[in-house]
Design a protein around this motif. Structure first.
Motif, PDB file in Angstrom:
ATOM      1  N   ASN A   1     -35.739  29.432 -26.650  1.00  0.00           N
ATOM      2  CA  ASN A   1     -35.848  28.105 -26.047  1.00  0.00           C
ATOM      3  C   ASN A   1     -34.579  27.292 -26.277  1.00  0.00           C
ATOM      4  OD1 ASN A   1     -38.650  28.047 -24.986  1.00  0.00           O
ATOM      5  ND2 ASN A   1     -39.174  28.435 -27.126  1.00  0.00           N
TER       6      ASN A   1
ATOM      7  N   ASN B   1     -37.500  27.177 -32.817  1.00  0.00           N
ATOM      8  CA  ASN B   1     -38.381  26.960 -31.661  1.00  0.00           C
ATOM      9  C   ASN B   1     -38.466  28.179 -30.744  1.00  0.00           C
ATOM     10  OD1 ASN B   1     -35.846  26.842 -30.521  1.00  0.00           O
ATOM     11  ND2 ASN B   1     -36.287  25.088 -29.194  1.00  0.00           N
ATOM     12  N   ASP B   2     -37.956  29.319 -31.199  1.00  0.00           N
ATOM     13  CA  ASP B   2     -38.078  30.548 -30.416  1.00  0.00           C
ATOM     14  C   ASP B   2     -39.388  31.259 -30.764  1.00  0.00           C
ATOM     15  OD1 ASP B   2     -35.652  29.915 -29.352  1.00  0.00           O
ATOM     16  OD2 ASP B   2     -34.507  31.367 -30.519  1.00  0.00           O
TER      17      ASP B   2
ATOM     18  N   ASN C   1     -30.444  31.570 -24.471  1.00  0.00           N
ATOM     19  CA  ASN C   1     -30.458  30.131 -24.279  1.00  0.00           C
ATOM     20  C   ASN C   1     -29.234  29.534 -24.952  1.00  0.00           C
ATOM     21  OD1 ASN C   1     -31.478  27.494 -23.456  1.00  0.00           O
ATOM     22  ND2 ASN C   1     -33.495  28.521 -23.401  1.00  0.00           N
TER      23      ASN C   1
END
Length: 301
Positions: free
Chosen positions: A188, A210-211, A272
């Motif tokens: 993300n 946040n992955d 990302n």
């Protein structure tokens, strides 16, 4: 399934060159009756019991003329029983996520014995399942296949055989395919927001936080991290996933692209970037009263 083999044994018998009339003769069993058959002396009907193994079965019966009880004739009934049709059908099983493992549906979901759904078991009318599976896959007693956690993505062939419990050698073989997929890996966007540049380095954010992996928080040990390069040279991503801003970074916007790839399936990757906006530190000039200096001799304020 069994069924009627002969509707009436008297159908082709003769009395005085004419077809036998049931009311004119006595019908009796004249030998041992195979256990898989029934014989109704009232009607002459011969029935094969369900789940009878293939083979030829016989017995003798006797008819005697009622009007002349000594006028008798004995003959043999012969019944040939065939093995039921058996069919193993190729299945496409899965998909199963190899990073977590799981069970497939049954190998024999479409298999047939005597035209109906085959059932695994040890009883007559059921089938015995045997087979071989690749490493990491296990064929279970109920025909399902367990894919162990940690099996790499791919198509795995499983060859198996079902055999009719009633009839040795009445078997069918098929090769089914188990589809194993890679884990669901999502990198993300990491936006560190706005920070003020300074004389010291700053750890902004950890890109792993946040992955996700299979919908849950990522364990960094499950992936390999490859970090890109900030063209301006001020923003870096370390092996531990920390995004670090170097000292004395000028005001501006900075970003670095990164990629995480599943260790189990190295071609399963997600990409990302880290973004940050750097503002210049506040600077204020303040009026000072610096005292008086004797200009005749000079001095320092």
């Amino acid at each position: 399934t069994g069924g009627t083999a002969i509707l009436n044994v008297l159908a082709n018998d003769l009395l005085n060159c004419n077809a036998v009339v049931r009311s004119e003769v006595d019908l009796t069993l004249a030998s041992a009756l195979p256990s898989v058959l029934t014989f109704d002396i009232a009607t002459g009907k011969v029935t094969v019991k369900p789940n009878t193994p293939k083979g030829t079965y016989s017995f003798d019966y006797k008819i005697c003329e009622i009007a002349n009880s000594g006028n008798c004739s004995t003959t043999t009934v012969e019944v040939k029983v065939d093995a039921p049709a058996i069919l193993a059908v190729k299945e496409n099983l899965g998909p199963i996520n190899g990073s977590v493992g799981g069970n497939t549906t049954s190998l024999i979901a479409s298999d047939k014995l005597n035209g109906v759904q085959a059932v695994i078991g040890s009883n007559p009318g059921e089938v015995t399942l045997t087979g071989t599976a690749p490493a990491g896959l296990t064929i279970n007693a109920d025909g399902t296949i367990t894919v162990a956690k940690g099996v790499k993505e791919g198509n795995y062939d499983v060859t198996y055989e079902i055999c009719d419990n009633n009839n040795i050698g009445n078997c069918s073989t098929a090769t089914s395919t188990v589809v194993v997929t890679a884990g669901v890996l999502v990198a993300n966007l990491d936006n560190a927001g706005s920070v003020t540049g300074g004389s010291s380095s700053q750890t902004l954010i950890n890109i792993f936080d946040n992955d996700t992996y299979n919908g849950s928080k990522l364990n960094p040990s499950d992936v390999k991290l490859t970090a890109g390069t900030d063209p301006k040279g001020y923003l870096t991503i370390g092996a531990d996933g920390n995004a670090v801003l170097k000292p004395n970074t000028p005001a501006g916007t900075y970003e670095v692209t990164y990629e995480i790839c599943e260790v189990l399936n190295t071609g399963n990757c997600s990409t990302n970037k880290v973004q940050v906006t750097v503002t210049a530190p506040a600077i204020v000039a303040v009026a000072e009263n610096l005292g008086s200096v004797n200009g005749r001799i000079g001095g320092t304020t």
